[in-house]
Design a protein around this motif. Structure first.
Motif, mmCIF file in Angstrom:
data_model
loop_
_atom_site.group_PDB
_atom_site.id
_atom_site.type_symbol
_atom_site.label_atom_id
_atom_site.label_comp_id
_atom_site.label_asym_id
_atom_site.label_seq_id
_atom_site.Cartn_x
_atom_site.Cartn_y
_atom_site.Cartn_z
ATOM 1 N N ASP A 176 1.085 -0.898 -0.358
ATOM 2 C CA ASP A 176 0.249 -0.254 0.218
ATOM 3 C C ASP A 176 1.245 1.666 0.162
ATOM 4 O O ASP A 176 2.077 1.034 -0.094
ATOM 5 C CB ASP A 176 -1.016 0.198 1.445
ATOM 6 C CG ASP A 176 -2.103 0.684 0.849
ATOM 7 O OD1 ASP A 176 -2.418 1.647 -0.195
ATOM 8 O OD2 ASP A 176 -2.595 0.394 1.525
ATOM 9 N N ARG A 177 -0.022 2.017 -0.024
ATOM 10 C CA ARG A 177 1.063 3.827 -0.157
ATOM 11 C C ARG A 177 0.134 4.560 0.463
ATOM 12 O O ARG A 177 -0.642 4.796 -0.104
ATOM 13 C CB ARG A 177 2.186 3.692 -1.490
ATOM 14 C CG ARG A 177 0.460 3.862 -2.378
ATOM 15 C CD ARG A 177 1.278 3.967 -3.939
ATOM 16 N NE ARG A 177 2.483 5.531 -4.353
ATOM 17 C CZ ARG A 177 2.299 6.604 -5.278
ATOM 18 N NH1 ARG A 177 0.469 6.168 -5.653
ATOM 19 N NH2 ARG A 177 2.152 7.530 -5.237
ATOM 20 N N PHE A 178 0.515 5.795 -0.051
ATOM 21 C CA PHE A 178 0.245 6.977 1.030
ATOM 22 C C PHE A 178 0.150 8.244 -0.193
ATOM 23 O O PHE A 178 1.546 7.637 -0.649
ATOM 24 C CB PHE A 178 0.923 7.584 2.432
ATOM 25 C CG PHE A 178 0.935 7.173 3.749
ATOM 26 C CD1 PHE A 178 -0.463 6.923 3.824
ATOM 27 C CD2 PHE A 178 2.102 6.627 4.163
ATOM 28 C CE1 PHE A 178 -0.941 6.239 4.995
ATOM 29 C CE2 PHE A 178 1.686 5.870 5.664
ATOM 30 C CZ PHE A 178 0.614 5.645 6.001
ATOM 31 N N GLN A 233 -7.985 10.975 6.240
ATOM 32 C CA GLN A 233 -6.968 11.193 5.360
ATOM 33 C C GLN A 233 -6.591 10.483 7.044
ATOM 34 O O GLN A 233 -7.370 10.524 7.988
ATOM 35 C CB GLN A 233 -6.733 12.434 5.342
ATOM 36 C CG GLN A 233 -6.871 13.821 6.232
ATOM 37 C CD GLN A 233 -8.064 13.959 6.347
ATOM 38 O OE1 GLN A 233 -8.996 13.687 6.218
ATOM 39 N NE2 GLN A 233 -7.570 15.441 6.765
ATOM 40 N N VAL A 234 -4.918 10.171 6.801
ATOM 41 C CA VAL A 234 -4.364 9.821 7.836
ATOM 42 C C VAL A 234 -2.958 10.601 7.782
ATOM 43 O O VAL A 234 -2.293 11.155 7.216
ATOM 44 C CB VAL A 234 -3.869 8.308 7.035
ATOM 45 C CG1 VAL A 234 -2.784 8.060 8.105
ATOM 46 C CG2 VAL A 234 -5.066 7.721 6.996
ATOM 47 N N ILE A 242 0.245 11.792 8.832
ATOM 48 C CA ILE A 242 2.068 10.942 8.422
ATOM 49 C C ILE A 242 2.767 11.816 9.283
ATOM 50 O O ILE A 242 4.106 11.397 9.274
ATOM 51 C CB ILE A 242 2.027 10.976 7.092
ATOM 52 C CG1 ILE A 242 1.843 11.966 6.030
ATOM 53 C CG2 ILE A 242 1.223 9.442 6.639
ATOM 54 C CD1 ILE A 242 2.166 11.808 4.429
ATOM 55 N N TRP A 302 -3.398 9.889 2.357
ATOM 56 C CA TRP A 302 -4.227 8.505 2.055
ATOM 57 C C TRP A 302 -4.442 7.756 1.679
ATOM 58 O O TRP A 302 -3.377 7.441 1.299
ATOM 59 C CB TRP A 302 -6.017 9.482 1.330
ATOM 60 C CG TRP A 302 -7.058 9.767 1.056
ATOM 61 C CD1 TRP A 302 -8.287 9.759 1.596
ATOM 62 C CD2 TRP A 302 -6.870 11.859 1.246
ATOM 63 N NE1 TRP A 302 -8.606 11.044 2.171
ATOM 64 C CE2 TRP A 302 -7.428 12.460 1.839
ATOM 65 C CE3 TRP A 302 -5.828 12.401 1.414
ATOM 66 C CZ2 TRP A 302 -8.098 13.892 2.295
ATOM 67 C CZ3 TRP A 302 -5.418 14.081 1.238
ATOM 68 C CH2 TRP A 302 -7.121 13.966 2.008
ATOM 69 N N ARG A 303 -4.400 6.651 2.004
ATOM 70 C CA ARG A 303 -4.175 5.181 1.953
ATOM 71 C C ARG A 303 -4.663 4.915 0.436
ATOM 72 O O ARG A 303 -6.320 5.120 0.162
ATOM 73 C CB ARG A 303 -4.601 4.136 2.773
ATOM 74 C CG ARG A 303 -3.761 3.517 3.579
ATOM 75 C CD ARG A 303 -4.154 3.213 4.607
ATOM 76 N NE ARG A 303 -3.565 2.599 5.896
ATOM 77 C CZ ARG A 303 -3.999 3.423 7.295
ATOM 78 N NH1 ARG A 303 -4.900 4.204 7.499
ATOM 79 N NH2 ARG A 303 -2.477 3.487 8.207
ATOM 80 N N GLN A 304 -4.025 4.733 -0.785
ATOM 81 C CA GLN A 304 -3.772 3.928 -1.729
ATOM 82 C C GLN A 304 -5.094 2.985 -1.881
ATOM 83 O O GLN A 304 -6.274 3.389 -2.744
ATOM 84 C CB GLN A 304 -2.902 3.961 -2.695
ATOM 85 C CG GLN A 304 -3.138 3.521 -4.137
ATOM 86 C CD GLN A 304 -2.155 3.384 -5.740
ATOM 87 O OE1 GLN A 304 -1.203 2.498 -4.333
ATOM 88 N NE2 GLN A 304 -2.076 3.527 -6.724
ATOM 89 N N SER A 305 -5.196 2.345 -0.702
ATOM 90 C CA SER A 305 -5.974 0.756 -1.247
ATOM 91 C C SER A 305 -7.545 1.825 -0.722
ATOM 92 O O SER A 305 -8.342 0.949 -1.421
ATOM 93 C CB SER A 305 -5.387 0.000 0.258
ATOM 94 O OG SER A 305 -5.170 0.875 1.271
#
Length: 65
Positions: free
Chosen positions: A6-8, A37-38, A40, A47-50
């Protein structure tokens, strides 16, 4: 997404991927209809891409039902 990968992604990329505007994204977050949103960093969110991919899949005809 593949398991464990996963990526941000930052707001500019979320805007590009979804085609939504900044105000629409934040309104939908408040309404509970868009992924939150997360944090960081102290002054950074992403946001997590997933989560974005899942949101888009759930909107598509394949994701219904």
């Amino acid at each position: 997404m593949t398991a464990g990968i996963d990526r941000f992604i930052r707001l500019d990329e979320v805007l590009h991927i979804t085609g939504l505007g900044r105000n629409t994204i934040y309104r939908r977050i408040r309404e509970g209809t868009f992924p939150r949103q997360v944090r960081i960093g102290p002054n950074s969110v992403a946001w997590r891409q997933s989560a974005i991919a899942k949101w888009m899949f759930d909107l598509s005809p394949e994701g219904e039902g």
